[in-house]
Design a protein around this motif. Structure first.
Motif, PDB file in Angstrom:
ATOM      1  N   TRP A 186       0.992  -1.213   0.036  1.00  0.00           N
ATOM      2  CA  TRP A 186       0.074  -0.048   0.022  1.00  0.00           C
ATOM      3  C   TRP A 186       0.923   1.318   0.014  1.00  0.00           C
ATOM      4  O   TRP A 186       0.488   2.291  -0.639  1.00  0.00           O
ATOM      5  CB  TRP A 186      -0.853  -0.023   1.384  1.00  0.00           C
ATOM      6  N   GLN A 187       1.959   1.209   0.695  1.00  0.00           N
ATOM      7  CA  GLN A 187       2.714   2.452   0.790  1.00  0.00           C
ATOM      8  C   GLN A 187       3.524   2.573  -0.593  1.00  0.00           C
ATOM      9  O   GLN A 187       3.651   3.828  -0.964  1.00  0.00           O
ATOM     10  CB  GLN A 187       3.987   2.126   1.859  1.00  0.00           C
ATOM     11  N   LEU A 188       3.848   1.609  -1.293  1.00  0.00           N
ATOM     12  CA  LEU A 188       4.530   1.790  -2.661  1.00  0.00           C
ATOM     13  C   LEU A 188       3.393   2.243  -3.691  1.00  0.00           C
ATOM     14  O   LEU A 188       3.520   3.274  -4.446  1.00  0.00           O
ATOM     15  CB  LEU A 188       4.925   0.519  -3.152  1.00  0.00           C
ATOM     16  N   VAL A 189       2.116   1.956  -3.421  1.00  0.00           N
ATOM     17  CA  VAL A 189       0.948   2.219  -4.126  1.00  0.00           C
ATOM     18  C   VAL A 189       0.829   3.719  -4.059  1.00  0.00           C
ATOM     19  O   VAL A 189       0.766   4.361  -4.902  1.00  0.00           O
ATOM     20  CB  VAL A 189      -0.187   1.466  -4.008  1.00  0.00           C
ATOM     21  N   ASN A 190       0.793   3.982  -2.774  1.00  0.00           N
ATOM     22  CA  ASN A 190       0.567   5.447  -2.350  1.00  0.00           C
ATOM     23  C   ASN A 190       1.530   6.379  -3.132  1.00  0.00           C
ATOM     24  O   ASN A 190       1.402   7.466  -3.467  1.00  0.00           O
ATOM     25  CB  ASN A 190       0.446   5.636  -0.948  1.00  0.00           C
ATOM     26  N   LEU A 191       2.746   6.082  -3.056  1.00  0.00           N
ATOM     27  CA  LEU A 191       3.852   6.816  -3.386  1.00  0.00           C
ATOM     28  C   LEU A 191       3.958   6.951  -4.907  1.00  0.00           C
ATOM     29  O   LEU A 191       4.123   7.839  -5.645  1.00  0.00           O
ATOM     30  CB  LEU A 191       5.204   6.124  -2.940  1.00  0.00           C
ATOM     31  N   LEU A 192       3.737   5.684  -5.685  1.00  0.00           N
ATOM     32  CA  LEU A 192       4.008   5.757  -7.048  1.00  0.00           C
ATOM     33  C   LEU A 192       2.769   6.395  -8.135  1.00  0.00           C
ATOM     34  O   LEU A 192       2.877   6.443  -9.091  1.00  0.00           O
ATOM     35  CB  LEU A 192       4.296   4.238  -7.467  1.00  0.00           C
ATOM     36  N   ILE A 193       1.665   5.890  -7.488  1.00  0.00           N
ATOM     37  CA  ILE A 193       0.294   6.210  -8.387  1.00  0.00           C
ATOM     38  C   ILE A 193      -0.659   6.799  -7.804  1.00  0.00           C
ATOM     39  O   ILE A 193      -1.720   7.180  -8.418  1.00  0.00           O
ATOM     40  CB  ILE A 193      -0.270   4.838  -9.195  1.00  0.00           C
ATOM     41  N   ASN A 194      -0.552   7.176  -6.349  1.00  0.00           N
ATOM     42  CA  ASN A 194      -1.907   8.099  -5.886  1.00  0.00           C
ATOM     43  C   ASN A 194      -1.562   9.481  -6.447  1.00  0.00           C
ATOM     44  O   ASN A 194      -0.638  10.244  -6.458  1.00  0.00           O
ATOM     45  CB  ASN A 194      -1.751   8.309  -4.297  1.00  0.00           C
ATOM     46  N   PRO A 195      -2.411  10.216  -6.865  1.00  0.00           N
ATOM     47  CA  PRO A 195      -2.493  11.638  -7.490  1.00  0.00           C
ATOM     48  C   PRO A 195      -1.811  12.530  -6.723  1.00  0.00           C
ATOM     49  O   PRO A 195      -1.381  13.535  -7.051  1.00  0.00           O
ATOM     50  CB  PRO A 195      -3.922  11.829  -7.819  1.00  0.00           C
ATOM     51  N   ILE A 196      -2.195  12.315  -5.233  1.00  0.00           N
ATOM     52  CA  ILE A 196      -1.771  13.241  -4.322  1.00  0.00           C
ATOM     53  C   ILE A 196      -0.302  13.439  -4.327  1.00  0.00           C
ATOM     54  O   ILE A 196       0.344  14.509  -3.731  1.00  0.00           O
ATOM     55  CB  ILE A 196      -2.497  13.213  -2.927  1.00  0.00           C
ATOM     56  N   ASN A 197       0.467  12.487  -4.658  1.00  0.00           N
ATOM     57  CA  ASN A 197       1.895  12.387  -4.670  1.00  0.00           C
ATOM     58  C   ASN A 197       2.438  12.530  -6.166  1.00  0.00           C
ATOM     59  O   ASN A 197       3.737  12.086  -6.355  1.00  0.00           O
ATOM     60  CB  ASN A 197       2.332  11.257  -4.309  1.00  0.00           C
ATOM     61  N   GLN A 198       1.840  13.543  -6.790  1.00  0.00           N
ATOM     62  CA  GLN A 198       2.280  13.611  -8.148  1.00  0.00           C
ATOM     63  C   GLN A 198       3.543  14.361  -8.539  1.00  0.00           C
ATOM     64  O   GLN A 198       4.538  14.194  -9.191  1.00  0.00           O
ATOM     65  CB  GLN A 198       1.180  14.701  -8.972  1.00  0.00           C
TER      66      GLN A 198
END
Length: 482
Positions: free
Chosen positions: A114-126
């Protein structure tokens, strides 16, 4: 200002104590010892701990691999995106990929994915994602665990993790489904149809957008067909079967409003598929996904049925769901919550206030007074008793390690006094949570048999309270005179 305990741990950590380094990381992650929450610092100390364990292993120390596995599992709790730019980010990156690609199913593996998903593809981390590609190129020689270091390929792998998490039973399934909805493709045709619906309220455009797979369109179409959208101008009769069809599609996408609407449809007498059990299932699913009204409904239902349910402390489950609804601002939840839970937000009005003040002074000057372990435990009991207005029996007998739940304290002393009913008390202040956290850590590390039976605890209580009053009331009086 840093607490004395924190400074002691920091000193040991700087000398290479592995346990202290991990405790320090935990403090930066959870805010223990009044430490500011700093994920980047937590990761730095975990990296130091990793190198300490590795060096010890090279010197012949045993159990190094076990320690490393436990440390990497601890690392999975760190929000990776918040550590980007930290000197230890490379260590975190390697650790997270190692866990995420592990063949062993575990909570740590799901957390890492989940942390890698959040870093790599979550729009809030563009913004971070734009910099990440350059960082990977610069650090390619030191990165492990990932065969393909192309950002695009890593994002595809993260999308696979996201799909796996959304279909799993892990605690990240709900978050994964919500992110999948955000990442739904918005091609030009779909965007155009949605814009037409928003600007012109064109029913045909809404239907086409739903058919193309837009979750928001499925939901709105289902609500309109069931006349659950609050639109009083809708003149056509509600087509409940069609409404249920579209709402079920939206619900499968993880939309909580769709689940709640389905619950209402299955309760309608005019619906040919009327099913009270299915209605309850839909409401429960909506509550699990965070729908405030569904949470209140579930809590109220559990409270009504509390006499029939097999629950160790009646009302505990009900109070949790009502509390969740209250946290989201549902006004009706407050009244019901007050029926289920006792409230004592002001410790100054409680019976143990003065004694608790003395107990806090004793703990703050522990090194000076050299309290025995049993006296230390009792001092924490007095502080907690004041925060939650316990009776003397509850103070002496409560199982401190089992008191705290997310929303309340559950006091159950029937193991010694069967006629005294359990109580549920709201946790309403940071002060109360800190008291529980501090006591929980001390009791977790202590030998609880030292407290003895009820007679021994009463005798010790008289001793400790007499010493506290004698020692600190005098100090308080002298301070007031000066």
């Amino acid at each position: 200002m840093a607490s004395r305990e924190f400074l002691k741990i920091l000193s040991s950590a700087r000398l290479g104590d592995v346990s202290a380094q991990q405790k320090l990381a935990d403090a930066y992650l959870t805010g223990a010892y009044k430490t500011p929450i700093q994920p980047a610092n937590a990761l730095i100390w975990l990296e130091k701990s990793y190198f300490s364990i590795t060096n010890q292993a090279l010197e012949g120390a045993s159990s190094g691999s076990t320690q490393i596995s436990e440390l990497i599992a601890q690392t999975a709790n760190i929000p990776l995106a918040e550590t980007f730019g930290s000197p230890a980010f490379g260590f975190g990156w390697n650790s997270f990929w190692g866990l995420a690609q592990s063949s062993i199913e575990s909570d740590s593996r799901s957390a890492a994915q989940w942390q890698l998903v959040n870093l790599l593809i979550n729009p809030i981390n563009q913004d971070i994602q734009k910099q990440l590609s350059e960082w990977i190129k610069k650090n390619a020689t030191s990165l492990e665990k990932v065969s393909d270091l192309d950002l695009g390929a890593l994002q595809k792998l993260a999308k696979q993790f996201l799909n796996e998490l959304s279909e799993s039973n892990s605690s990240f399934a709900t978050n994964a489904k919500e992110l999948l909805i955000k990442l739904q493709p918005k091609n030009e045709a779909l965007s155009s149809l949605w814009k037409v619906w928003q600007e012109d309220q064109n029913e045909e455009a809404l239907t086409q957008a739903a058919e193309l797979g837009l979750t928001a369109a499925k939901l709105i179409l289902g609500l309109r067909l069931a006349q659950l959208d609050g639109n009083t101008e809708t003149k056509s009769n509600a087509s409940l079967k069609k409404a249920a069809y579209w709402l079920e599609l939206a619900a499968k996408d993880g939309d909580r409003d769709a689940w709640y609407a389905l619950g209402e449809i299955y309760r309608r007498p005019q619906f040919s598929g009327y099913n009270a059990a299915e209605s309850d299932r839909c409401f429960d699913r909506a509550a699990d996904l965070g729908h405030a009204q569904a949470q209140l409904r579930k809590g109220a239902s559990l409270w009504r049925k509390r006499e029939k349910t097999e629950e160790k402390i009646r009302g505990l489950q009900a109070s949790y769901w009502v509390w969740q609804a209250h946290q989201q601002g549902i006004a009706e939840a407050k009244e019901l919550l007050n029926k289920i839970l006792d409230s004592c937000p002001d410790p100054k009005k409680n019976d143990w206030y003065e004694l608790a003040q003395f107990a806090e002074q004793a703990l703050n000057h522990h090194a000076e007074h050299k309290l025995d372990e049993d006296w230390l435990l009792l001092s924490h009991r007095i502080i907690i008793a004041n925060q939650f207005n316990f009776s003397k029996a509850e103070l002496l007998l409560c199982e401190v390690g089992q008191l705290q739940h997310e929303h309340c304290v559950a006091v159950d002393i029937r193991w010694e006094l069967p006629k005294i009913l359990p109580r549920l008390i709201q946790i309403e202040s940071i002060q109360q949570r800190r008291a529980l956290l501090a006591a929980g850590k001390v009791f977790a590390a202590a030998d609880l048999e030292i407290e003895g039976n009820l007679r021994q605890r009463r005798y010790r209580f008289d001793q400790v309270t007499s010493w506290l009053v004698t020692t600190f009331f005098k100090d308080q009086t002298e301070s007031a005179i000066n």
